[in-house]
Write an enzyme that holds these catalytic residues in place. Structure first.
Site, PDB file in Angstrom:
ATOM      1  N   ASP A   7       0.886  -1.164   0.000  1.00 13.79           N
ATOM      2  CA  ASP A   7       0.000   0.000   0.000  1.00 13.79           C
ATOM      3  C   ASP A   7       0.925   1.215   0.000  1.00 13.79           C
ATOM      4  OD1 ASP A   7      -2.246   1.638   0.124  1.00 13.79           O
ATOM      5  OD2 ASP A   7      -2.326   1.562   2.313  1.00 13.79           O
ATOM      6  N   GLU A  67      -1.091  -1.186  -5.010  1.00 12.77           N
ATOM      7  CA  GLU A  67      -2.342  -0.498  -5.297  1.00 12.77           C
ATOM      8  C   GLU A  67      -2.110   0.668  -6.241  1.00 12.77           C
ATOM      9  OE1 GLU A  67      -6.057   0.148  -2.597  1.00 12.77           O
ATOM     10  OE2 GLU A  67      -4.626   1.742  -2.186  1.00 12.77           O
ATOM     11  N   ASP A 140      -2.685   0.728   6.776  1.00 16.99           N
ATOM     12  CA  ASP A 140      -1.904   0.545   5.556  1.00 16.99           C
ATOM     13  C   ASP A 140      -1.387  -0.897   5.454  1.00 16.99           C
ATOM     14  OD1 ASP A 140      -1.333   3.718   4.877  1.00 16.99           O
ATOM     15  OD2 ASP A 140      -1.310   3.259   7.016  1.00 16.99           O
TER      16      ASP A 140
END
Length: 167
Positions: A7, A67, A140
């Protein structure tokens, strides 16, 4: 297959490494690379790069799932996160690790089965799928594990295989 989910960020980079074999997930490592706000930005990027190199050394992933960025408000933050994400992607390329990218909608769909799921639903299903006693913190980190699960579920599909061949 060992998958490193990421992330991206510049203050906190969430990471989660899982092994996916025979439709089973095994958590190998998870946590966050953190940089301090008062550190000059180029130095923060170097810290992220160093942290990623260490993760590739320790986890030895076959693939990294990261991501894709989606911002609709603060462009200054978006640019800084994009720069950090660039360092992360470059680190994977230097380590000769294949890279897959997923949108938040794809991650939700892969983990929960519904692309518009709430964040809490994704986190709880991530916890359950990985047999963790609690949702990892910070958020996260839980997001990174969800991204790794998304890749595990997508990479084995025919579409996932075609996507990987195109890289």
């Amino acid at each position: 297959m060992v998958i490193l989910g990421i992330d991206p960020g510049y203050a906190i980079v969430g990471y989660g490494a899982i092994r996916y074999e025979q439709n089973r997930y095994t958590v190998l490592e998870y946590g966050a690379i953190r940089t301090h706000a008062k550190t000059p930005f180029p130095e923060r990027l170097a810290q992220i790069h160093d942290g990623m190199r260490e993760l590739f050394h320790v986890c030895k992933p076959d693939a990294m799932a990261v991501e894709e960025l989606f911002f609709n408000t603060n462009t200054t933050t978006a640019i800084a996160v994009a720069e950090a994400r660039g360092v992360i992607v470059l680190s994977a390329e230097q380590a000769h690790v294949s890279i897959a990218e997923y949108t938040p909608l794809q991650v939700k769909q892969a983990v929960v089965g519904y692309g518009r799921a709430e964040k809490a639903q994704v986190m709880e299903l991530t916890r359950m799928l990985l047999n963790l006693r609690e949702v990892p913190k910070p958020d996260d980190t839980a997001d990174a594990l969800a991204i790794a699960i998304c890749h595990a579920n997508s990479a084995g599909s025919r579409l996932g295989a075609l996507y990987q061949q195109g890289r």
